[in-house]
Design a protein around this motif. Structure first.
Motif, PDB file in Angstrom:
ATOM      1  N   ILE A   1       0.839  -1.212   0.000  1.00  0.00           N
ATOM      2  CA  ILE A   1       0.000   0.000   0.000  1.00  0.00           C
ATOM      3  C   ILE A   1       0.871   1.259   0.000  1.00  0.00           C
ATOM      4  CG2 ILE A   1      -1.999   1.166   0.992  1.00  0.00           C
ATOM      5  CD1 ILE A   1      -2.721  -1.404   2.434  1.00  0.00           C
ATOM      6  N   HIS A   2       0.447   2.252  -0.792  1.00  0.00           N
ATOM      7  CA  HIS A   2       1.303   3.378  -1.158  1.00  0.00           C
ATOM      8  C   HIS A   2       1.973   4.126  -0.009  1.00  0.00           C
ATOM      9  CE1 HIS A   2      -3.068   4.314  -2.256  1.00  0.00           C
ATOM     10  NE2 HIS A   2      -2.968   4.652  -1.012  1.00  0.00           N
ATOM     11  N   GLN A   3       1.252   4.504   1.045  1.00  0.00           N
ATOM     12  CA  GLN A   3       1.890   5.268   2.108  1.00  0.00           C
ATOM     13  C   GLN A   3       2.970   4.457   2.822  1.00  0.00           C
ATOM     14  OE1 GLN A   3      -1.062   7.037   4.662  1.00  0.00           O
ATOM     15  NE2 GLN A   3      -2.089   8.095   2.985  1.00  0.00           N
ATOM     16  N   THR A   4       2.672   3.195   3.088  1.00  0.00           N
ATOM     17  CA  THR A   4       3.681   2.308   3.682  1.00  0.00           C
ATOM     18  C   THR A   4       4.835   2.093   2.714  1.00  0.00           C
ATOM     19  OG1 THR A   4       1.985   1.203   4.999  1.00  0.00           O
ATOM     20  CG2 THR A   4       4.064   0.029   4.706  1.00  0.00           C
ATOM     21  N   ASN A   5       4.527   1.983   1.420  1.00  0.00           N
ATOM     22  CA  ASN A   5       5.578   1.838   0.415  1.00  0.00           C
ATOM     23  C   ASN A   5       6.577   2.991   0.486  1.00  0.00           C
ATOM     24  OD1 ASN A   5       4.411  -0.482  -0.631  1.00  0.00           O
ATOM     25  ND2 ASN A   5       3.351   0.582  -2.283  1.00  0.00           N
TER      26      ASN A   5
ATOM     27  N   TRP B   1       1.174  13.105  -0.088  1.00  0.00           N
ATOM     28  CA  TRP B   1       1.553  11.715  -0.316  1.00  0.00           C
ATOM     29  C   TRP B   1       1.743  11.429  -1.805  1.00  0.00           C
ATOM     30  CZ3 TRP B   1       3.575   8.757   3.202  1.00  0.00           C
ATOM     31  CH2 TRP B   1       3.238   8.945   4.548  1.00  0.00           C
ATOM     32  N   SER B   2       0.922  12.042  -2.642  1.00  0.00           N
ATOM     33  CA  SER B   2       1.062  11.869  -4.084  1.00  0.00           C
ATOM     34  C   SER B   2       2.404  12.430  -4.565  1.00  0.00           C
ATOM     35  CB  SER B   2      -0.089  12.567  -4.805  1.00  0.00           C
ATOM     36  OG  SER B   2       0.030  12.424  -6.201  1.00  0.00           O
ATOM     37  N   TYR B   3       2.796  13.575  -4.007  1.00  0.00           N
ATOM     38  CA  TYR B   3       4.086  14.182  -4.352  1.00  0.00           C
ATOM     39  C   TYR B   3       5.235  13.304  -3.866  1.00  0.00           C
ATOM     40  CZ  TYR B   3       7.875  17.612  -4.479  1.00  0.00           C
ATOM     41  OH  TYR B   3       9.059  18.260  -4.715  1.00  0.00           O
ATOM     42  N   LEU B   4       5.100  12.763  -2.655  1.00  0.00           N
ATOM     43  CA  LEU B   4       6.149  11.887  -2.117  1.00  0.00           C
ATOM     44  C   LEU B   4       6.283  10.618  -2.943  1.00  0.00           C
ATOM     45  CD1 LEU B   4       5.494  12.250   1.718  1.00  0.00           C
ATOM     46  CD2 LEU B   4       7.470  13.093   0.435  1.00  0.00           C
ATOM     47  N   ARG B   5       5.174  10.136  -3.486  1.00  0.00           N
ATOM     48  CA  ARG B   5       5.240   8.961  -4.364  1.00  0.00           C
ATOM     49  C   ARG B   5       6.091   9.261  -5.598  1.00  0.00           C
ATOM     50  NH1 ARG B   5      -0.378   6.638  -6.331  1.00  0.00           N
ATOM     51  NH2 ARG B   5      -0.501   8.737  -7.195  1.00  0.00           N
ATOM     52  N   LEU B   6       5.884  10.416  -6.181  1.00  0.00           N
ATOM     53  CA  LEU B   6       6.667  10.809  -7.359  1.00  0.00           C
ATOM     54  C   LEU B   6       8.159  10.859  -7.043  1.00  0.00           C
ATOM     55  CD1 LEU B   6       4.465  13.679  -8.863  1.00  0.00           C
ATOM     56  CD2 LEU B   6       4.829  11.404  -9.833  1.00  0.00           C
ATOM     57  N   LEU B   7       8.479  11.309  -5.825  1.00  0.00           N
ATOM     58  CA  LEU B   7       9.885  11.438  -5.433  1.00  0.00           C
ATOM     59  C   LEU B   7      10.530  10.100  -5.090  1.00  0.00           C
ATOM     60  CD1 LEU B   7       9.804  14.612  -3.125  1.00  0.00           C
ATOM     61  CD2 LEU B   7      10.634  14.464  -5.474  1.00  0.00           C
ATOM     62  N   THR B   8       9.772   9.204  -4.440  1.00  0.00           N
ATOM     63  CA  THR B   8      10.376   7.994  -3.890  1.00  0.00           C
ATOM     64  C   THR B   8      10.288   6.766  -4.787  1.00  0.00           C
ATOM     65  OG1 THR B   8       8.313   7.479  -2.710  1.00  0.00           O
ATOM     66  CG2 THR B   8       9.990   8.741  -1.511  1.00  0.00           C
ATOM     67  N   TYR B   9       9.219   6.615  -5.556  1.00  0.00           N
ATOM     68  CA  TYR B   9       9.018   5.386  -6.315  1.00  0.00           C
ATOM     69  C   TYR B   9      10.143   5.077  -7.309  1.00  0.00           C
ATOM     70  CZ  TYR B   9       4.488   3.808  -4.547  1.00  0.00           C
ATOM     71  OH  TYR B   9       3.498   3.302  -3.757  1.00  0.00           O
TER      72      TYR B   9
END
Length: 368
Positions: free
Chosen positions: A113-117, A146-154
């Motif tokens: 799940i995205h936030q835990t990811n 969280w959407s912005y952090l996904r772009l940075l971390t994934y």
């Protein structure tokens, strides 16, 4: 006396052997927020159990409350809780995860799940450990910071898995993204005797707003006018539980709320068909489970999963169209024999053995 000494000696030797075996195994750490009833949580426990015979498995939770899924005794469970909320709480989780990865000598991390990811990816970068981040909801379900952090971390994840080909398109800028459906298994069980409710329509899931059980109740009201002998059987709980019970009473329909059940085999095999009124799904484990049990399905054509599951084994219905949902309940009854013959084709794509083989291959590809 001698027999007691022998027995204790054998137990000691067994424990030493188990410890030696674990020391020689590579370690996989799985990170999921909890083991409450839910699709991602079910997959996390399923993979942890499946890997426990091959690897040393550590399962990390944010909290252990309301644990719904059983775990193999060989799995080491760690709970990383925090009295802090927001940014500070998440920073502490990342630090605690990184420390745990080092202590357990992790060879691979799998997160859910995205936030835990996002938190697990950050922690894995501190220790330079490969990580498979698994998505269990649609891409657009995440917004804001969280959407912005996904772009940075994934981009730093070793691999990203998503449940559907449709959702895969959102990750076009990333190099290593795979479509990996959930491993689905429905164990045979004689408990939860549901024959007494026959004939019935079955639906299963968390009773939250996005599942729109209220629309399912309205559709069943229309269907009941022609088929008063039918009952609607609902399994699950959630914030909407009491409101839905009140709605069912007001509609004057035959609805049975069974709450949470661990094994649904008996409920599936005795149903006339399965209905899903959700407005969004990552894939929908319950649709697949119903089909694996030989039960035809009716579902809203919601983003993203149902249209990659339902072919000639059920019906897709326009999203939010309650009248059409009720009409397709009728169609299932009219064409039930043909639909049942087509249900088990689903095994070729979603059976647990098929998907577990893919998971074992994926792990071997990235474990260090």
């Amino acid at each position: 006396m001698w027999s007691l000494i022998t027995m204790l000696d054998e137990k000691l030797e067994s424990k030493i052997a188990q410890k030696t075996e674990t020391q020689g195994q590579k370690c996989i750490v799985l990170v999921v927020s909890s083991l409450r009833m839910g699709g991602a949580e079910k997959v996390a426990s399923f993979l942890a159990n499946a890997f426990s015979g091959v690897y040393k498995v550590v399962l990390v939770l944010w909290n252990k409350e309301e644990q719904f899924y059983a775990l193999d005794s060989r799995i080491k469970v760690e709970v990383i809780s925090s009295k802090y909320y927001g940014i500070l709480g998440n920073i502490k989780r990342v630090k605690a995860l990184a420390k745990l990865f080092k202590e357990q000598n992790a060879s691979l991390v799998i997160s859910f799940i995205h936030q835990t990811n996002i938190l697990a990816i950050l922690a894995s970068q501190f220790r330079r450990i490969p990580i498979i981040a698994t998505e269990h909801s649609i891409y657009t379900s995440l917004s804001g910071v969280w959407s912005y952090l996904r772009l940075l971390t994934y981009p730093y994840a070793t691999c990203i898995t998503t449940l559907t080909h449709k959702d895969l398109r959102h990750y076009g800028s990333l190099k290593n993204v795979r479509v990996m459906p959930n491993p689905i298994s429905v164990k045979k069980c004689d408990s939860n005797n549901c024959e007494i409710f026959k004939p019935y329509v079955l639906s299963v899931g968390r009773m939250i707003k996005s599942k729109h059980f209220d629309e399912l109740l309205s559709a069943f009201k229309i269907f009941s006018a022609k088929h008063p002998e039918f009952t609607l059987l609902l399994i699950g709980d959630g914030d909407e539980y009491e409101r839905l019970k009140k709605q069912a009473q007001e509609l004057g329909i035959k609805v049975v709320f069974l709450g949470r059940l661990e094994n649904l085999y008996n409920a599936y095999i005795n149903a006339e068909f399965f209905a899903l009124s959700s407005h969004k799904e990552g894939l929908s484990n319950v649709l697949i489970e119903a089909l694996l049990c030989g039960i035809p399905v009716v579902s809203y054509d919601c983003p993203y999963g149902p249209n990659e599951i339902i072919e000639d084994n059920g019906y897709l219905v326009e999203l939010g169209n309650v009248e059409s949902l009720a009409e397709h309940f009728e169609k299932v009854l009219e064409n039930k024999e043909i639909l049942i013959k087509n249900t088990l084709k689903i095994k070729k794509r979603f059976d647990e053995k098929v998907v577990l083989e893919k998971w074992h291959a994926l792990v071997k590809e990235f474990i260090v």
